[in-house]
Motif scaffolding. Structure first.
Motif, mmCIF file in Angstrom:
data_model
loop_
_atom_site.group_PDB
_atom_site.id
_atom_site.type_symbol
_atom_site.label_atom_id
_atom_site.label_comp_id
_atom_site.label_asym_id
_atom_site.label_seq_id
_atom_site.Cartn_x
_atom_site.Cartn_y
_atom_site.Cartn_z
ATOM 1 N N GLU A 57 0.837 -1.201 0.000
ATOM 2 C CA GLU A 57 0.000 0.000 0.000
ATOM 3 C C GLU A 57 0.874 1.256 0.000
ATOM 4 O OE1 GLU A 57 -3.958 -1.518 2.443
ATOM 5 O OE2 GLU A 57 -2.178 -0.900 3.554
ATOM 6 N N TYR A 58 1.915 1.224 0.811
ATOM 7 C CA TYR A 58 2.855 2.346 0.862
ATOM 8 C C TYR A 58 3.469 2.575 -0.522
ATOM 9 C CZ TYR A 58 7.455 4.490 1.541
ATOM 10 O OH TYR A 58 8.580 5.263 1.418
ATOM 11 N N GLY A 59 3.934 1.508 -1.140
ATOM 12 C CA GLY A 59 4.531 1.620 -2.472
ATOM 13 C C GLY A 59 3.562 2.172 -3.497
ATOM 14 N N ARG A 60 2.308 1.706 -3.435
ATOM 15 C CA ARG A 60 1.302 2.197 -4.383
ATOM 16 C C ARG A 60 1.031 3.688 -4.172
ATOM 17 N NH1 ARG A 60 -1.425 -2.653 -3.089
ATOM 18 N NH2 ARG A 60 -3.110 -1.511 -2.084
ATOM 19 N N LEU A 61 0.987 4.133 -2.916
ATOM 20 C CA LEU A 61 0.755 5.555 -2.642
ATOM 21 C C LEU A 61 1.888 6.423 -3.191
ATOM 22 C CD1 LEU A 61 -0.634 5.563 1.009
ATOM 23 C CD2 LEU A 61 -1.799 6.400 -1.029
ATOM 24 N N VAL A 62 3.106 6.018 -2.927
ATOM 25 C CA VAL A 62 4.263 6.792 -3.405
ATOM 26 C C VAL A 62 4.287 6.794 -4.935
ATOM 27 C CG1 VAL A 62 6.787 6.887 -3.484
ATOM 28 C CG2 VAL A 62 5.624 6.434 -1.311
ATOM 29 N N ASN A 63 4.054 5.633 -5.544
ATOM 30 C CA ASN A 63 4.041 5.555 -7.014
ATOM 31 C C ASN A 63 2.927 6.405 -7.612
ATOM 32 O OD1 ASN A 63 6.263 3.880 -7.121
ATOM 33 N ND2 ASN A 63 5.037 2.001 -7.098
ATOM 34 N N ALA A 64 1.755 6.404 -6.981
ATOM 35 C CA ALA A 64 0.637 7.210 -7.487
ATOM 36 C C ALA A 64 0.979 8.693 -7.413
ATOM 37 C CB ALA A 64 -0.631 6.919 -6.696
ATOM 38 N N ALA A 65 1.616 9.114 -6.318
ATOM 39 C CA ALA A 65 2.015 10.521 -6.193
ATOM 40 C C ALA A 65 3.043 10.873 -7.263
ATOM 41 C CB ALA A 65 2.577 10.784 -4.796
ATOM 42 N N ASP A 66 4.005 9.976 -7.493
ATOM 43 C CA ASP A 66 5.026 10.219 -8.521
ATOM 44 C C ASP A 66 4.404 10.277 -9.916
ATOM 45 O OD1 ASP A 66 7.189 10.421 -6.776
ATOM 46 O OD2 ASP A 66 7.656 8.273 -6.888
ATOM 47 N N ARG A 67 3.514 9.314 -10.214
ATOM 48 C CA ARG A 67 2.879 9.273 -11.540
ATOM 49 C C ARG A 67 2.044 10.519 -11.811
ATOM 50 N NH1 ARG A 67 1.770 4.085 -10.097
ATOM 51 N NH2 ARG A 67 -0.413 4.577 -9.778
ATOM 52 N N SER A 68 1.417 11.065 -10.760
ATOM 53 C CA SER A 68 0.586 12.253 -10.953
ATOM 54 C C SER A 68 1.421 13.528 -11.000
ATOM 55 C CB SER A 68 -0.462 12.359 -9.846
ATOM 56 O OG SER A 68 0.156 12.670 -8.610
ATOM 57 N N GLY A 69 2.736 13.378 -10.827
ATOM 58 C CA GLY A 69 3.620 14.534 -10.881
ATOM 59 C C GLY A 69 3.670 15.316 -9.572
ATOM 60 N N ASN A 70 3.104 14.762 -8.518
ATOM 61 C CA ASN A 70 3.087 15.454 -7.231
ATOM 62 C C ASN A 70 4.296 15.009 -6.411
ATOM 63 O OD1 ASN A 70 2.483 16.724 -4.835
ATOM 64 N ND2 ASN A 70 0.285 16.202 -4.921
ATOM 65 N N ARG A 71 5.454 15.559 -6.758
ATOM 66 C CA ARG A 71 6.724 15.185 -6.105
ATOM 67 C C ARG A 71 6.697 15.514 -4.610
ATOM 68 N NH1 ARG A 71 10.745 11.932 -5.892
ATOM 69 N NH2 ARG A 71 12.787 12.847 -5.606
ATOM 70 N N ARG A 72 6.077 16.636 -4.268
ATOM 71 C CA ARG A 72 6.021 17.034 -2.861
ATOM 72 C C ARG A 72 5.273 15.988 -2.030
ATOM 73 N NH1 ARG A 72 3.902 22.686 -0.127
ATOM 74 N NH2 ARG A 72 4.277 21.979 1.977
ATOM 75 N N LEU A 73 4.118 15.530 -2.504
ATOM 76 C CA LEU A 73 3.352 14.514 -1.787
ATOM 77 C C LEU A 73 4.158 13.228 -1.656
ATOM 78 C CD1 LEU A 73 0.807 13.463 -0.420
ATOM 79 C CD2 LEU A 73 -0.112 12.936 -2.696
ATOM 80 N N SER A 74 4.847 12.853 -2.714
ATOM 81 C CA SER A 74 5.698 11.665 -2.680
ATOM 82 C C SER A 74 6.747 11.776 -1.583
ATOM 83 C CB SER A 74 6.363 11.461 -4.049
ATOM 84 O OG SER A 74 7.293 10.405 -3.981
ATOM 85 N N LEU A 75 7.392 12.936 -1.500
ATOM 86 C CA LEU A 75 8.432 13.148 -0.485
ATOM 87 C C LEU A 75 7.848 13.194 0.931
ATOM 88 C CD1 LEU A 75 10.657 15.721 -2.379
ATOM 89 C CD2 LEU A 75 11.220 13.340 -1.840
ATOM 90 N N VAL A 76 6.674 13.779 1.063
ATOM 91 C CA VAL A 76 6.010 13.813 2.377
ATOM 92 C C VAL A 76 5.723 12.389 2.845
ATOM 93 C CG1 VAL A 76 3.820 14.385 3.519
ATOM 94 C CG2 VAL A 76 5.039 16.137 2.228
ATOM 95 N N LEU A 77 5.159 11.569 1.977
ATOM 96 C CA LEU A 77 4.863 10.177 2.318
ATOM 97 C C LEU A 77 6.140 9.427 2.710
ATOM 98 C CD1 LEU A 77 2.328 9.320 -0.520
ATOM 99 C CD2 LEU A 77 1.827 9.375 1.924
ATOM 100 N N GLN A 78 7.177 9.590 1.927
ATOM 101 C CA GLN A 78 8.428 8.891 2.202
ATOM 102 C C GLN A 78 9.064 9.371 3.506
ATOM 103 O OE1 GLN A 78 10.908 7.987 -1.423
ATOM 104 N NE2 GLN A 78 9.386 9.370 -2.351
ATOM 105 N N THR A 79 8.968 10.654 3.785
ATOM 106 C CA THR A 79 9.536 11.205 5.024
ATOM 107 C C THR A 79 8.789 10.677 6.246
ATOM 108 O OG1 THR A 79 10.237 13.191 3.860
ATOM 109 C CG2 THR A 79 10.093 13.332 6.257
ATOM 110 N N ILE A 80 7.468 10.716 6.207
ATOM 111 C CA ILE A 80 6.669 10.234 7.341
ATOM 112 C C ILE A 80 6.932 8.753 7.587
ATOM 113 C CG2 ILE A 80 4.311 9.723 8.091
ATOM 114 C CD1 ILE A 80 3.488 12.400 6.828
ATOM 115 N N CYS A 81 6.939 7.976 6.525
ATOM 116 C CA CYS A 81 7.125 6.531 6.693
ATOM 117 C C CYS A 81 8.556 6.165 7.090
ATOM 118 C CB CYS A 81 6.698 5.802 5.426
ATOM 119 S SG CYS A 81 4.907 5.881 5.167
#
Length: 190
Positions: free
Chosen positions: A123-147
């Motif tokens: 689930e974590y991987g899918r969330l990060v990948n979805a953020a990356d695919r949508s071009g939302n780099r900030r959200l991707s980094l936020v998810l990775q930082t929290i986790c």
């Protein structure tokens, strides 16, 4: 010589007054008093001994989650120290915190009624990948930082450029301070 300790409702009320004087939150005071009242009911007039407390701890462990048992033990241990009965304190249950929940475990009815708050690794991987695919780099980094760090969303503001440069952040929350170490990989990403 073995001392004979007796727990009473009056002692519990005195402890409640002490907790209020120590400026504990009302919810904390109520929780501690509730837990002590539960112990009083469990005792059914018996003396308070280390053996009885260990028996009670075992009973709790059979009925509650380890974290819940530990909050009850914290209430009782605080009371015992307040009374000067520190030799009766009992150890907390050991809890190993999992970063990800086990995807292989079978779901129970409770999972549907009260879903887990933890993400599986996929689930974590899918969330990060979805953020990356949508071009939302900030959200991707936020998810990775929290986790990667286990910090709360409200603590993200402490992950500054200086923190990334030093590889650690100082977190002050709820009157407590702690250091959070940022991995090299996370620092490179950030």
């Amino acid at each position: 010589m073995k001392k004979n300790y007796k727990l009473s409702a009056k002692q519990i009320r005195c402890y409640g007054a002490y907790l209020r004087e120590q400026e504990r939150a009302d919810s904390t005071v109520q929780k501690y008093l509730h837990d002590l009242a539960a112990l009083l009911a469990y005792l059914r007039g018996r003396a308070l001994t280390k053996a009885v407390l260990l028996e009670w701890k075992g009973d709790l462990a059979g009925r509650y989650a380890p974290a819940s048992v530990n909050t009850m033990l914290a209430a009782v241990n605080g009371f015992l120290r307040f009374m000067g009965w520190g030799e009766l304190t009992v150890r907390f249950l050991k809890i190993q915190k999992a970063l990800f929940c086990d995807e292989r475990r079978e779901l129970t009815r409770a999972d549907y009624v009260r879903p887990e708050r933890e993400l599986t690794r996929s689930e974590y991987g899918r969330l990060v990948n979805a953020a990356d695919r949508s071009g939302n780099r900030r959200l991707s980094l936020v998810l990775q930082t929290i986790c990667a760090t286990g910090i709360r969303v409200s603590e993200l503001r402490e992950i500054t450029a200086e923190a990334v440069a030093s590889g650690r952040a100082e977190i002050a929350n709820k009157g407590k301070r702690r250091s959070i170490f940022l991995s090299e990989k996370l620092c490179r990403l950030l």
